[in-house]
Every structure is written in structure tokens, then in C-alpha cells.
Design a protein around this motif. Structure first.
Motif, PDB file in Angstrom:
ATOM      1  N   SER A 154       0.813  -1.221   0.000  1.00  0.00           N
ATOM      2  CA  SER A 154       0.000   0.000   0.000  1.00  0.00           C
ATOM      3  C   SER A 154       0.848   1.274   0.000  1.00  0.00           C
ATOM      4  O   SER A 154       0.408   2.312  -0.468  1.00  0.00           O
ATOM      5  CB  SER A 154      -0.957   0.001   1.190  1.00  0.00           C
ATOM      6  N   ASP A 155       2.081   1.195   0.525  1.00  0.00           N
ATOM      7  CA  ASP A 155       2.939   2.385   0.577  1.00  0.00           C
ATOM      8  C   ASP A 155       3.895   2.481  -0.609  1.00  0.00           C
ATOM      9  O   ASP A 155       4.798   3.309  -0.622  1.00  0.00           O
ATOM     10  CB  ASP A 155       3.727   2.402   1.892  1.00  0.00           C
ATOM     11  N   ALA A 156       3.692   1.655  -1.626  1.00  0.00           N
ATOM     12  CA  ALA A 156       4.616   1.615  -2.762  1.00  0.00           C
ATOM     13  C   ALA A 156       4.536   2.870  -3.614  1.00  0.00           C
ATOM     14  O   ALA A 156       3.478   3.483  -3.752  1.00  0.00           O
ATOM     15  CB  ALA A 156       4.339   0.394  -3.627  1.00  0.00           C
ATOM     16  N   GLN A 157       5.678   3.228  -4.173  1.00  0.00           N
ATOM     17  CA  GLN A 157       5.748   4.297  -5.159  1.00  0.00           C
ATOM     18  C   GLN A 157       5.370   3.673  -6.505  1.00  0.00           C
ATOM     19  O   GLN A 157       5.904   2.626  -6.861  1.00  0.00           O
ATOM     20  CB  GLN A 157       7.164   4.856  -5.235  1.00  0.00           C
ATOM     21  N   ILE A 158       4.470   4.280  -7.223  1.00  0.00           N
ATOM     22  CA  ILE A 158       4.019   3.738  -8.508  1.00  0.00           C
ATOM     23  C   ILE A 158       4.788   4.428  -9.630  1.00  0.00           C
ATOM     24  O   ILE A 158       4.823   5.654  -9.710  1.00  0.00           O
ATOM     25  CB  ILE A 158       2.505   3.950  -8.708  1.00  0.00           C
ATOM     26  N   VAL A 159       5.407   3.615 -10.484  1.00  0.00           N
ATOM     27  CA  VAL A 159       6.120   4.120 -11.654  1.00  0.00           C
ATOM     28  C   VAL A 159       5.459   3.498 -12.886  1.00  0.00           C
ATOM     29  O   VAL A 159       5.370   2.269 -12.984  1.00  0.00           O
ATOM     30  CB  VAL A 159       7.620   3.772 -11.597  1.00  0.00           C
ATOM     31  N   HIS A 160       4.993   4.331 -13.800  1.00  0.00           N
ATOM     32  CA  HIS A 160       4.345   3.860 -15.022  1.00  0.00           C
ATOM     33  C   HIS A 160       5.411   3.734 -16.112  1.00  0.00           C
ATOM     34  O   HIS A 160       6.121   4.695 -16.404  1.00  0.00           O
ATOM     35  CB  HIS A 160       3.249   4.828 -15.463  1.00  0.00           C
ATOM     36  N   PRO A 204       7.155   8.527 -12.798  1.00  0.00           N
ATOM     37  CA  PRO A 204       8.217   9.535 -12.739  1.00  0.00           C
ATOM     38  C   PRO A 204       9.584   8.862 -12.895  1.00  0.00           C
ATOM     39  O   PRO A 204       9.700   7.652 -12.791  1.00  0.00           O
ATOM     40  CB  PRO A 204       8.059  10.123 -11.336  1.00  0.00           C
ATOM     41  N   ASP A 205      10.607   9.679 -13.112  1.00  0.00           N
ATOM     42  CA  ASP A 205      11.948   9.129 -13.316  1.00  0.00           C
ATOM     43  C   ASP A 205      12.811   9.230 -12.061  1.00  0.00           C
ATOM     44  O   ASP A 205      14.017   9.034 -12.122  1.00  0.00           O
ATOM     45  CB  ASP A 205      12.638   9.791 -14.503  1.00  0.00           C
ATOM     46  N   ARG A 206      12.185   9.520 -10.920  1.00  0.00           N
ATOM     47  CA  ARG A 206      12.884   9.559  -9.630  1.00  0.00           C
ATOM     48  C   ARG A 206      12.028   8.851  -8.581  1.00  0.00           C
ATOM     49  O   ARG A 206      10.816   9.082  -8.513  1.00  0.00           O
ATOM     50  CB  ARG A 206      13.130  10.988  -9.160  1.00  0.00           C
ATOM     51  N   VAL A 207      12.685   8.001  -7.787  1.00  0.00           N
ATOM     52  CA  VAL A 207      12.010   7.309  -6.682  1.00  0.00           C
ATOM     53  C   VAL A 207      12.901   7.394  -5.447  1.00  0.00           C
ATOM     54  O   VAL A 207      14.097   7.693  -5.548  1.00  0.00           O
ATOM     55  CB  VAL A 207      11.707   5.830  -7.021  1.00  0.00           C
ATOM     56  N   PRO A 213      20.950   4.546  -3.229  1.00  0.00           N
ATOM     57  CA  PRO A 213      20.678   5.652  -4.156  1.00  0.00           C
ATOM     58  C   PRO A 213      21.625   5.585  -5.349  1.00  0.00           C
ATOM     59  O   PRO A 213      22.693   4.985  -5.285  1.00  0.00           O
ATOM     60  CB  PRO A 213      20.965   6.901  -3.313  1.00  0.00           C
ATOM     61  N   GLY A 214      21.219   6.200  -6.435  1.00  0.00           N
ATOM     62  CA  GLY A 214      22.066   6.246  -7.623  1.00  0.00           C
ATOM     63  C   GLY A 214      21.233   6.183  -8.881  1.00  0.00           C
ATOM     64  O   GLY A 214      20.006   6.243  -8.852  1.00  0.00           O
ATOM     65  N   THR A 215      21.926   6.063 -10.008  1.00  0.00           N
ATOM     66  CA  THR A 215      21.270   5.962 -11.303  1.00  0.00           C
ATOM     67  C   THR A 215      21.174   4.494 -11.694  1.00  0.00           C
ATOM     68  O   THR A 215      22.169   3.768 -11.662  1.00  0.00           O
ATOM     69  CB  THR A 215      22.067   6.736 -12.375  1.00  0.00           C
ATOM     70  N   PHE A 226      16.754   5.936 -14.612  1.00  0.00           N
ATOM     71  CA  PHE A 226      16.003   6.688 -13.613  1.00  0.00           C
ATOM     72  C   PHE A 226      16.864   6.798 -12.376  1.00  0.00           C
ATOM     73  O   PHE A 226      17.860   6.091 -12.226  1.00  0.00           O
ATOM     74  CB  PHE A 226      14.643   6.028 -13.308  1.00  0.00           C
ATOM     75  N   ARG A 227      16.503   7.719 -11.487  1.00  0.00           N
ATOM     76  CA  ARG A 227      17.307   7.974 -10.290  1.00  0.00           C
ATOM     77  C   ARG A 227      16.586   7.469  -9.049  1.00  0.00           C
ATOM     78  O   ARG A 227      15.375   7.589  -8.932  1.00  0.00           O
ATOM     79  CB  ARG A 227      17.588   9.458 -10.140  1.00  0.00           C
ATOM     80  N   VAL A 228      17.389   6.936  -8.135  1.00  0.00           N
ATOM     81  CA  VAL A 228      16.924   6.577  -6.806  1.00  0.00           C
ATOM     82  C   VAL A 228      17.580   7.558  -5.852  1.00  0.00           C
ATOM     83  O   VAL A 228      18.810   7.661  -5.805  1.00  0.00           O
ATOM     84  CB  VAL A 228      17.275   5.130  -6.451  1.00  0.00           C
ATOM     85  N   THR A 229      16.776   8.321  -5.134  1.00  0.00           N
ATOM     86  CA  THR A 229      17.309   9.345  -4.236  1.00  0.00           C
ATOM     87  C   THR A 229      17.175   8.876  -2.785  1.00  0.00           C
ATOM     88  O   THR A 229      16.332   8.046  -2.471  1.00  0.00           O
ATOM     89  CB  THR A 229      16.535  10.663  -4.431  1.00  0.00           C
ATOM     90  N   PRO A 230      18.023   9.436  -1.916  1.00  0.00           N
ATOM     91  CA  PRO A 230      17.959   9.031  -0.492  1.00  0.00           C
ATOM     92  C   PRO A 230      16.669   9.449   0.177  1.00  0.00           C
ATOM     93  O   PRO A 230      15.950  10.291  -0.238  1.00  0.00           O
ATOM     94  CB  PRO A 230      19.139   9.741   0.141  1.00  0.00           C
TER      95      PRO A 230
END
Length: 170
Positions: free
Chosen positions: A75-81, A93-96, A144-146, A166-170
């Protein structure tokens, strides 16, 4: 090596050691110089079948809980299409954020594609992207990283150029 990889490696290593020890024990116990009894081989085949089935069931029981398939989206997941089309990926989006599950909801507009996630040259996960179907890959990024997305299913002449990031941010 990740924790899950290590557990599976240990489970398979233990199974191989137990199978080898059992094989040696059976070989030593049947190694007498008596004449061969032609009535016993069918009994031994049954014994080996039971041993093989027991080893396979033990391996299944040791590793089935670590498969990445069949997991529902938290339920708390970030959704990326993610939309695939010859020869590009559209990722929105291109950042999670790191440490939070990401649900990649994938679809294709034309042919089959393979959505492969990489961090540098290290393979992370993959899912098949089929036209007319929506597929979801759930993964939690801890670093984090690309990250890079490659197509793992040959989709045409410019398949090699089907790369996105895409980027993964802290």
C-alpha cells in the motif's frame, strides 16, 4: 552477494553435501563381494527415487519463499508507469526514493519487451512486457544512484539502443 542469494546458495550447498554423503554411504553399504542378486535392483530403484524426491522437496521448501513472483503491490509503494515501444522506454516519474517499495506498472504499445533493471553492470530484476497486458514488478531499492533499464527481449533492428535510466534518491 545479497542475503537471499546467500541463503539459496547455503540451502543448495547443504543439499549437495547431504546427497553426496548419502551416495557414499549407500555405495559403501552395498560394496560387498557377494554375487549380484538380480531381484534387488527394483528395490534399490525405489529407494533412490524416494531419496531424489526427498532432496527435491527439501530444496523447494528451502527456496520457495525467496522467489520474487506473486508479490502484491504494498500500500505504501511508489508507482512508476512504464510504457515500452520500439525502441524506447517511457518512465514516469523518473525519480524514486530509496528504502520504499517501487511498483513498476509496465505495458507495451507494440511487441514483447523485456524490462531489465541494472545498477552499473549488476542485474537487479526483470519482467516481461507484453502488448495488451499490464505487468507489475515490485522492487525496493536500498542504494541511491542511477539505475539503467534495458530491453531483454529482441524487439527489432534498434533493440540494442532501447535504454533508459532513472534515479533513486535518499
Amino acid at each position: 552477494m545479497a542475503g537471499t542469494d546467500r541463503l539459496i546458495l547455503i540451502a543448495y550447498g547443504v543439499a549437495v553435501i547431504l546427497a553426496a554423503a548419502l551416495t557414499v554411504a549407500l555405495w559403501l553399504s552395498t560394496g560387498s563381494r557377494r554375487p549380484t542378486n538380480t531381484e534387488r535392483p527394483p528395490e534399490r530403484e525405489k529407494g533412490w527415487l524416494v531419496i531424489d524426491v526427498a532432496i527435491l522437496v527439501a530444496l523447494l521448501a528451502a527456496t520457495i519463499w525467496f522467489t520474487p513472483y506473486g508479490k502484491s503491490t504494498p500500500s505504501d509503494a511508489q508507482i512508476v508507469h512504464v510504457t515500452a515501444q520500439q525502441f524506447f522506454w517511457q518512465i514516469r516519474p523518473d525519480r524514486v526514493r530509496a528504502g520504499v517499495p517501487v511498483a513498476f506498472e509496465t505495458t507495451s504499445k507494440d511487441v514483447n519487451h523485456g524490462f531489465g533493471l541494472y545498477k552499473g553492470h549488476r542485474f537487479i530484476a526483470q519482467i516481461q512486457v507484453v502488448p495488451g497486458t499490464s505487468s507489475t514488478l515490485v522492487h525496493t531499492f536500498h542504494q541511491p544512484g542511477t539505475y539503467t533499464v534495458l530491453c531483454l527481449e529482441f524487439c527489432g533492428v534498434n533493440h540494442h539502443g532501447m535504454i533508459a535510466s532513472f534515479r533513486v534518491t535518499p
